[in-house]
Scaffold this active site. Structure first.
Site, PDB file in Angstrom:
ATOM      1  N   SER A 213       3.191  -3.194   5.154  1.00 12.08           N
ATOM      2  CA  SER A 213       2.805  -4.447   4.499  1.00 12.08           C
ATOM      3  C   SER A 213       1.478  -4.938   5.056  1.00 12.08           C
ATOM      4  O   SER A 213       0.943  -4.411   6.021  1.00 12.08           O
ATOM      5  CB  SER A 213       3.881  -5.505   4.695  1.00 12.08           C
ATOM      6  OG  SER A 213       3.660  -6.186   5.914  1.00 12.08           O
ATOM      7  N   LYS A 214       0.996  -5.965   4.398  1.00 16.59           N
ATOM      8  CA  LYS A 214      -0.277  -6.561   4.753  1.00 16.59           C
ATOM      9  C   LYS A 214      -0.305  -7.044   6.196  1.00 16.59           C
ATOM     10  O   LYS A 214      -1.351  -7.110   6.821  1.00 16.59           O
ATOM     11  CB  LYS A 214      -0.468  -7.758   3.811  1.00 16.59           C
ATOM     12  CG  LYS A 214      -1.878  -8.012   3.411  1.00 16.59           C
ATOM     13  CD  LYS A 214      -1.931  -9.018   2.288  1.00 16.59           C
ATOM     14  CE  LYS A 214      -3.229  -9.791   2.396  1.00 16.59           C
ATOM     15  NZ  LYS A 214      -3.557 -10.548   1.210  1.00 16.59           N
ATOM     16  N   ARG A 215       0.884  -7.391   6.697  1.00 17.83           N
ATOM     17  CA  ARG A 215       0.924  -7.950   8.049  1.00 17.83           C
ATOM     18  C   ARG A 215       0.955  -6.881   9.141  1.00 17.83           C
ATOM     19  O   ARG A 215       0.756  -7.177  10.301  1.00 17.83           O
ATOM     20  CB  ARG A 215       2.128  -8.894   8.192  1.00 17.83           C
ATOM     21  CG  ARG A 215       1.731 -10.356   7.984  1.00 17.83           C
ATOM     22  CD  ARG A 215       2.942 -11.208   7.799  1.00 17.83           C
ATOM     23  NE  ARG A 215       3.674 -10.772   6.608  1.00 17.83           N
ATOM     24  CZ  ARG A 215       4.993 -10.811   6.476  1.00 17.83           C
ATOM     25  NH1 ARG A 215       5.731 -11.251   7.461  1.00 17.83           N
ATOM     26  NH2 ARG A 215       5.570 -10.405   5.367  1.00 17.83           N
ATOM     27  N   SER A 219      -3.321  -2.346   8.664  1.00 16.28           N
ATOM     28  CA  SER A 219      -3.160  -2.259   7.210  1.00 16.28           C
ATOM     29  C   SER A 219      -4.457  -2.583   6.470  1.00 16.28           C
ATOM     30  O   SER A 219      -4.622  -2.224   5.320  1.00 16.28           O
ATOM     31  CB  SER A 219      -2.037  -3.177   6.735  1.00 16.28           C
ATOM     32  OG  SER A 219      -2.384  -4.517   6.971  1.00 16.28           O
TER      33      SER A 219
END
Ligand code: GLU
Length: 438
Positions: A213-215, A219
């Site tokens: 994920s973006k977190r 990433s």
């Protein structure tokens, strides 16, 4: 037919490594086949799209060396390359669907596409033959083409652009596989031939549990730029996310990837993301890249960290940077590693001082000072000889003998080659630093 492939990001202000990998695979395919790699900006979501968000995409791709042949900034004859500028084209295709009886308008003003309600089989170069049964409207409602406010839905503009831009192969993330039957319905309704599909497996977190994920750390492509990874290393790493040369090589130059790359070589299994491996590859690439390239990247990293290199003679900076090549995996560590070359008030690591700057080492440092002051030739060989001789005279192992000198000259126990850094710093600075009291 010469392949035409594309990367079609939405400008969200964030270039995900998954997106970068998609771009790279398309680029590799174009390079291998002599095809054209198109960049198209899918900016239909006006609220989220800003100029800076588009810049993030350009910067990320260029940093990775993924140059597009057609698209924003470079032009081409299938433009415009921003969806926000292609409205007239969408109106034309909309009319075609309308004339073909494929559309109906709802009470709220939204326009929907009437699904033929058949089973659509996606023949995918990576995933194989995937049937989608679209017969049930409760699970597969007719897709919206146009919202009541007149704006377009992703599926429609995406397909129209691929048709208009003559895209022959669509390589994209597997998260789009379930959209593909809808896209095929549109191709059919528009009387166009669908492209070759190749849906690339997703990137999973390192432990294989769940999609990245973006977190998750690593990433964003921007984080690699900021941390000073070797671009060649990150690109190499991205190549290995879902593809591999059959000989298990890890470090592989892009020129060797290009002829080996093909759609049927893309792994069907999801790729696990290993940032540690990326950092390792970055280090390997730094070690083996031409010195001029390393100097340029290192220079940039130091200036970004606020080091004023312009105050020093170019040759001095160059020599200093050369002693750092191959020692670090990422250049964000360079200011700490090489800072002593460019400031006299470099911090002294307290632990190193406590251990190495003691009453016991003081006489040795004084002897080093005297010997270096009287050294007839200031070069690496003479410096090495004199330091080794002194170590023997004091009856101390060379490594142990050099550590206090290193701490005095650099503030740390780790750093570039001792003899080289003494030579490069020059006699004046070295003596001044050895004269300091502790
Ligand atoms: N704009 C879409 C995305 O960012 C493009 C999908 C595609 O490649 O067709 O996911």
């Amino acid at each position: 037919m010469t392949p035409r492939v594309r990367f079609a990001p939405s400008p969200t202000g964030f270039l995900h490594v998954g997106g970068a990998r998609t771009a790279l695979f398309n680029w590799l395919y174009a390079r291998r086949t002599g095809g054209t790699f198109v960049l198209r900006i899918e900016d239909t979501d006006a609220a989220r799209n800003t100029e800076e968000a588009v810049q993030v995409i350009y910067d990320g791709l260029r940093w990775l060396g993924i140059e597009w042949d057609e698209g924003p900034l470079v032009g081409g004859d299938r433009g415009p390359y921003f969806q926000s500028e292609r409205n007239a084209i969408y109106e034309r295709y909309f009319q075609r669907l309308q004339d073909g009886g494929h559309l109906y308008t709802e009470e709220n003003g939204a326009t929907r596409f009437r699904s033929p309600r058949e089973t659509v089989v996606v023949e995918d170069a990576v995933c194989g033959s995937v049937p989608f049964d679209l017969s049930d409207p409760t699970t597969h409602p007719d897709m919206t083409i146009r919202r009541p406010d007149g704006s377009w839905i992703f599926h429609f503009v995406n397909v129209v652009d691929d048709i208009e831009m003559g895209i022959t192969h669509v390589m994209r993330g597997e998260d789009h596989l379930s959209n593909t039957p809808k896209h095929m319905e549109l191709y059919r309704a528009l009387g166009a031939t669908p492209p070759v599909w190749a849906h690339i497996p997703l990137i999973l977190k390192k432990d294989g549990k769940g999609k990245m994920s973006k977190r998750d750390e690593g990433s964003s492509v921007a984080s690699y730029i900021a941390d000073g990874y070797a671009p060649e290393g990150v690109r190499n790493f991205l190549c290995l996310l879902g593809w591999s040369p059959k000989d298990n090589r890890e470090k592989i130059p892009i020129e060797e990837v290009i002829p080996l790359f093909d759609l049927d070589k893309i792994n069907r299994r999801n790729a696990a993301f290993d940032l540690e491996k990326c950092a390792w590859l970055s280090g390997e690439w730094f070690r083996e890249m031409p010195p001029e390239r390393h100097r340029a990247l290192a220079w940039e990293a130091l200036v970004r960290a606020g080091v004023d290199l312009a105050r020093f003679p170019a040759e001095y900076v160059q020599q200093a940077l050369d002693t750092c090549q191959g020692k670090l995996r990422v250049l964000k560590d360079l200011p700490a590693y090489a800072g002593f070359y460019f400031r006299d008030d470099y911090p002294i690591d307290p632990a190193a001082a406590g251990k190495h700057l003691t009453s016991e080492t003081k006489p040795r440092l004084e002897a080093v000072r005297t010997a270096l002051a009287g050294l007839p030739d200031w070069d690496v060989t003479s410096i090495e000889t004199v330091l080794k001789t002194l170590a023997t005279q004091f009856g101390v192992k060379l490594g142990a003998f050099l550590q206090p000198v290193r701490v005095m000259l650099t503030g740390s126990t780790a750093g570039p080659s001792m003899y080289h850094l003494v030579e490069i710093l020059g006699r004046e600075k070295v003596l001044e630093r050895l004269d300091r009291s502790f």
